[in-house]
Motif scaffolding. Sequence first.
Motif, short mmCIF file in Angstrom:
data_model
loop_
_atom_site.label_atom_id
_atom_site.label_comp_id
_atom_site.label_asym_id
_atom_site.label_seq_id
_atom_site.Cartn_x
_atom_site.Cartn_y
_atom_site.Cartn_z
N SER A 1 0.83 -1.21 0.00
CA SER A 1 0.00 0.00 0.00
C SER A 1 0.86 1.25 0.00
CB SER A 1 -0.92 0.01 1.23
OG SER A 1 -1.68 -1.17 1.30
N LEU A 2 1.86 1.27 0.85
CA LEU A 2 2.70 2.46 0.98
C LEU A 2 3.50 2.71 -0.30
CD1 LEU A 2 3.05 4.49 3.20
CD2 LEU A 2 5.04 3.25 3.99
N LEU A 3 3.98 1.63 -0.92
CA LEU A 3 4.73 1.78 -2.17
C LEU A 3 3.85 2.36 -3.26
CD1 LEU A 3 7.38 1.24 -3.67
CD2 LEU A 3 6.51 -1.04 -4.21
N ILE A 4 2.60 1.91 -3.34
CA ILE A 4 1.68 2.44 -4.35
C ILE A 4 1.38 3.90 -4.08
CG2 ILE A 4 -0.68 2.27 -5.23
CD1 ILE A 4 -0.52 -0.74 -4.76
N VAL A 5 1.07 4.23 -2.82
CA VAL A 5 0.69 5.60 -2.48
C VAL A 5 1.82 6.57 -2.79
CG1 VAL A 5 0.15 7.14 -0.56
CG2 VAL A 5 -1.03 4.96 -0.76
N VAL A 6 3.02 6.26 -2.31
CA VAL A 6 4.16 7.17 -2.52
C VAL A 6 4.53 7.25 -4.00
CG1 VAL A 6 6.57 7.61 -1.96
CG2 VAL A 6 5.02 6.77 -0.20
N GLY A 7 4.53 6.09 -4.68
CA GLY A 7 4.90 6.07 -6.09
C GLY A 7 3.92 6.85 -6.95
N VAL A 8 2.63 6.68 -6.72
CA VAL A 8 1.61 7.40 -7.50
C VAL A 8 1.67 8.89 -7.20
CG1 VAL A 8 -0.87 7.67 -7.88
CG2 VAL A 8 0.12 5.39 -7.70
N ALA A 9 1.85 9.24 -5.92
CA ALA A 9 1.94 10.66 -5.56
C ALA A 9 3.14 11.32 -6.23
CB ALA A 9 2.04 10.80 -4.03
N MET A 10 4.30 10.64 -6.24
CA MET A 10 5.48 11.20 -6.89
C MET A 10 5.26 11.37 -8.39
SD MET A 10 8.46 9.02 -4.94
CE MET A 10 9.62 9.36 -6.25
N ASP A 11 4.65 10.37 -9.02
CA ASP A 11 4.43 10.44 -10.47
C ASP A 11 3.47 11.57 -10.82
OD1 ASP A 11 4.58 9.27 -13.22
OD2 ASP A 11 2.47 8.90 -12.86
N THR A 12 2.40 11.72 -10.05
CA THR A 12 1.42 12.77 -10.33
C THR A 12 2.01 14.16 -10.12
OG1 THR A 12 -0.34 11.25 -9.59
CG2 THR A 12 -0.91 13.58 -9.80
N ILE A 13 2.77 14.33 -9.04
CA ILE A 13 3.40 15.63 -8.78
C ILE A 13 4.41 15.96 -9.86
CG2 ILE A 13 5.01 16.80 -7.22
CD1 ILE A 13 3.52 15.58 -4.90
N ASN A 14 5.14 14.96 -10.34
CA ASN A 14 6.10 15.20 -11.41
C ASN A 14 5.40 15.66 -12.69
OD1 ASN A 14 8.32 14.54 -9.87
ND2 ASN A 14 8.35 12.40 -10.51
N GLN A 15 4.24 15.08 -12.98
CA GLN A 15 3.50 15.49 -14.18
C GLN A 15 2.96 16.91 -14.04
OE1 GLN A 15 0.71 12.89 -16.06
NE2 GLN A 15 1.73 11.03 -15.38
N ILE A 16 2.46 17.25 -12.85
CA ILE A 16 1.98 18.62 -12.64
C ILE A 16 3.14 19.60 -12.71
CG2 ILE A 16 0.88 20.16 -10.98
CD1 ILE A 16 -0.74 17.81 -9.96
N GLU A 17 4.27 19.21 -12.14
CA GLU A 17 5.46 20.07 -12.15
C GLU A 17 5.94 20.32 -13.58
OE1 GLU A 17 9.53 18.78 -10.67
OE2 GLU A 17 8.79 19.99 -9.01
N ALA A 18 5.90 19.28 -14.41
CA ALA A 18 6.30 19.44 -15.81
C ALA A 18 5.38 20.41 -16.53
CB ALA A 18 6.30 18.08 -16.51
N GLN A 19 4.09 20.34 -16.23
CA GLN A 19 3.14 21.28 -16.85
C GLN A 19 3.41 22.72 -16.40
OE1 GLN A 19 0.54 20.68 -18.99
NE2 GLN A 19 0.76 18.45 -19.11
N LEU A 20 3.74 22.89 -15.12
CA LEU A 20 4.02 24.24 -14.61
C LEU A 20 5.29 24.81 -15.24
CD1 LEU A 20 3.25 23.74 -10.81
CD2 LEU A 20 1.92 25.08 -12.43
#
Length: 463
Positions: free
Chosen positions: A422-441
């Motif tokens: 669970s923790l691996l999924i949560v942290v991994g998905v959060a990092m991936d989503t933030i990276n995508q938002i950061e790239a858009q910014l």
Amino acid sequence: MFEAFANVFRIPDLRKRVLFTLGLLAVYRLGSHIPTPGINLARWEEFFSKNLNGMFGLFDVFAGGNVRHFTIFALGIMPYITASIILQLLTVVVPTLEKLQKEGEIGRRKITQWTRYLTVMLAIMQSFGIAVGLQSSQGNIVLHPGFGFVAMTILSLTTGTAFIMWLGEQITERGIGNGMSLIIFAGIVIGLPNAIQNIYVHVFETRDWNALTLLVILALMIGVVAFIVLVERGERRIPVQYAKRVVGRRVMGGQSTHMPLKVNAGGVIPVIFASSILAFPQTVANLPLIKNTPWIADTLGSIRHGEPLYMLLFVAGIIFFCFFYVSIIFNPNEAADNMRKYGGFIPGIRPGRNTADYMNNILTKITVVGGLYLSILCILPDIMISGIHLQHLPLVGNFIDTYFPRFLLEGLGVNFYFGGTSLLIVVGVAMDTINQIEAQLIMRHYEGFTPRAGRIRGRRSSV
């Protein structure tokens, strides 16, 4: 960071994507409160609690609690994950799939279409098996057994899985982040309020934990999350030099680059495989025929959750599937051939066979590290939750039971979504989503979330 979040809503396109994603996740959570018809929910939850450590508990993690409440989303996204893994494995042995995979966007769309069909077929088979199993089980879980119940269960669960698959694809295409991963993420994170309430009860009401215990638990949680972030971003960069080539009147190549090899290339897949295999004996152990056969029951009992043999097999399974999955997604011989075709070489290594052997050696070393990382990540939270029953070992069991600390043998009883998967999924998905938002910014001349992202100087939007 607060300014970065504010910038997300200043950009119309990014704001629409974020709101669209949140809206579809809200629809998913709304559907998680619709129960499957014909089920006695009280009897089902009682049955589920007794089999929490089997496959039901594993599926419930990915279904976001829908298995416990037996909603129309009870199958969750597991049929889609299974279908994707099956097709990915088949690309190695089926030439047609391997050819499609190399055809770019057209081939990817065809494989995605086949994945959808296979998902529906798996959902139908799984829902049929669940309906028949519930009818034959003891405990009066089914209100009105018969063909009508079987048909309604197949229709409800299959439709729920197809709808979740559609939601995930819409989020991926029109929202932000990976839709399937975000759906699993939402199902896991929804248990956070209950986890916080459970910690509050242990500390302030029952007073089972003192301040030091609470600090140790919080420190371990923060440390594990930081450990995940560190390793998930870790990669081995192999330097690659491309020779200069003259194409017409242009000089091509001549630059230096690198080939990144991730430490945890398999992600959470090895953990899912190992957990599924070890959850099967625990589920079978509850059958009446197995319970009435002492030697089989004792054998399966030795690989229950928390037993030393279970931990050993779990670690061995994770490391094995790390090698197995990495061997599928990365072929050193093919990478070496492609590098040679485009005039690339690793400094100090001869092209061809030597390059493939060099990459294979590096990949073997980092895969071992990745497997140990996943093993530590999954076993440490399990020890905190239920401990490791070393006192059940032969010969030395009495000595361990007398002198070893109880928290190691029995755990701290942390009823928290702190499992490694669970923790691996949560942290991994959060990092991936933030990276995508950061790239858009950054693409729109805004500052990203992390300091290293910096800001691209230039005009800023007036919106």
